[in-house]
Design a protein around this motif. Sequence first.
Motif, short mmCIF file in Angstrom:
data_model
loop_
_atom_site.label_atom_id
_atom_site.label_comp_id
_atom_site.label_asym_id
_atom_site.label_seq_id
_atom_site.Cartn_x
_atom_site.Cartn_y
_atom_site.Cartn_z
N UNK A 170 -8.21 4.96 -11.98
CA UNK A 170 -8.77 3.62 -12.07
C UNK A 170 -8.70 3.05 -13.48
N UNK A 171 -8.93 3.86 -14.49
CA UNK A 171 -8.91 3.38 -15.87
C UNK A 171 -7.52 2.87 -16.25
N UNK A 172 -6.49 3.60 -15.85
CA UNK A 172 -5.13 3.16 -16.14
C UNK A 172 -4.80 1.87 -15.39
N UNK A 173 -5.23 1.79 -14.14
CA UNK A 173 -4.96 0.60 -13.34
C UNK A 173 -5.72 -0.60 -13.90
N UNK A 174 -6.91 -0.35 -14.41
CA UNK A 174 -7.68 -1.41 -15.04
C UNK A 174 -6.97 -1.93 -16.29
N UNK A 175 -6.35 -1.01 -17.02
CA UNK A 175 -5.59 -1.39 -18.21
C UNK A 175 -4.38 -2.25 -17.82
N UNK A 176 -3.70 -1.89 -16.75
CA UNK A 176 -2.55 -2.67 -16.27
C UNK A 176 -2.99 -4.09 -15.92
N UNK A 177 -4.09 -4.20 -15.19
CA UNK A 177 -4.58 -5.52 -14.79
C UNK A 177 -5.04 -6.33 -16.00
N UNK A 178 -5.68 -5.68 -16.94
CA UNK A 178 -6.21 -6.39 -18.11
C UNK A 178 -5.08 -6.96 -18.96
N UNK A 179 -3.98 -6.26 -19.07
CA UNK A 179 -2.84 -6.76 -19.85
C UNK A 179 -2.27 -8.03 -19.24
N UNK A 180 -2.44 -8.21 -17.94
CA UNK A 180 -1.89 -9.40 -17.28
C UNK A 180 -2.89 -10.55 -17.27
N UNK A 181 -4.13 -10.27 -16.86
CA UNK A 181 -5.11 -11.36 -16.70
C UNK A 181 -5.92 -11.65 -17.97
N UNK A 182 -5.86 -10.77 -18.95
CA UNK A 182 -6.41 -10.98 -20.29
C UNK A 182 -7.93 -10.89 -20.43
N UNK A 183 -8.67 -10.70 -19.35
CA UNK A 183 -10.12 -10.54 -19.50
C UNK A 183 -10.58 -9.35 -18.67
N UNK A 184 -11.62 -8.69 -19.16
CA UNK A 184 -12.12 -7.49 -18.49
C UNK A 184 -12.71 -7.81 -17.12
N UNK A 185 -13.43 -8.91 -17.03
CA UNK A 185 -14.05 -9.26 -15.75
C UNK A 185 -13.01 -9.55 -14.68
N UNK A 186 -12.00 -10.34 -15.03
CA UNK A 186 -10.95 -10.64 -14.06
C UNK A 186 -10.17 -9.39 -13.71
N UNK A 187 -9.93 -8.53 -14.69
CA UNK A 187 -9.20 -7.29 -14.43
C UNK A 187 -9.99 -6.42 -13.46
N UNK A 188 -11.29 -6.36 -13.65
CA UNK A 188 -12.13 -5.57 -12.74
C UNK A 188 -12.07 -6.14 -11.32
N UNK A 229 -2.06 3.59 5.36
CA UNK A 229 -0.61 3.65 5.31
C UNK A 229 -0.14 4.93 6.01
N UNK A 230 0.62 4.78 7.08
CA UNK A 230 1.12 5.94 7.81
C UNK A 230 2.34 6.53 7.13
N UNK A 231 3.03 5.73 6.36
CA UNK A 231 4.23 6.24 5.72
C UNK A 231 3.87 7.03 4.47
N UNK A 232 4.76 7.90 4.10
CA UNK A 232 4.54 8.74 2.93
C UNK A 232 5.06 8.00 1.70
N UNK A 233 4.21 7.91 0.69
CA UNK A 233 4.59 7.26 -0.55
C UNK A 233 5.00 8.35 -1.53
N UNK A 234 6.22 8.27 -2.03
CA UNK A 234 6.73 9.31 -2.93
C UNK A 234 5.99 9.33 -4.26
N UNK A 235 5.72 8.16 -4.81
CA UNK A 235 5.03 8.06 -6.09
C UNK A 235 3.77 7.22 -5.90
N UNK A 244 0.00 1.12 -9.09
CA UNK A 244 0.24 0.23 -10.23
C UNK A 244 0.92 -1.05 -9.78
N UNK A 245 1.86 -0.94 -8.86
CA UNK A 245 2.58 -2.12 -8.39
C UNK A 245 1.65 -3.06 -7.62
#
Length: 190
Positions: A35-53, A68-74, A80-81
């Motif tokens: 979650x922390x890494x994903x929060x960092x990804x969102x924050x770099x795009x939306x520029x605010x902590x509240x919006x990123x959260x 999701x029934x299919x297997x996700x390789x990564x 992140x996507x």
Amino acid sequence: MSRFEIRCLAKSGVVQKMLSLSSESSLGDVFVANRAQLLHVARRIVRTADLADDVVQDAYLRIADGACDRKVDKPMGYCCQVVRNLALDHCRRQSLEATYRTFDVDVETLDVPGPPSPDCVMRDRQAVGLIEQTLSALSPRTRVAFQLYRLEGLTQRDIAVQMGCALGLVNRLIAEADEAIGAMRHLIKD
């Protein structure tokens, strides 16, 4: 491994990282573990902590609800996507909405014109009547040239062809009508 070592590893997040790498963990588990890494990804795009959260929360709900029934390789790349796409969608939506917003106008204080007062209607009718009287006092040729030019929007050249006279005469007739009506301008209020 002793229980003490497992607790220390759990507090440091190593167990969560190990869970995220296991092939049997679900996307939701991977999401929570990172979650922390994903929060960092969102924050770099939306520029605010509240919006990123908010974006990360929305992404988690989509991943957790969308079994999701299919297997996700990564799985981490997938998470992140999803976060990246939702953050970009949020930015696009905000920029579109910003084109429709007006922050400098107080809607409550706008002066919206209502129906004209009876006095204004009467004054306008009197002005139109006086203009009609002025036009009726002019020669028929002058009236016709004025009406074709001002009311029907014909060019002076077209009026000259229609009336069968010179262009200079049409210009003079229109100027004569304008001059006669010019005396009534004080009656017309903007």
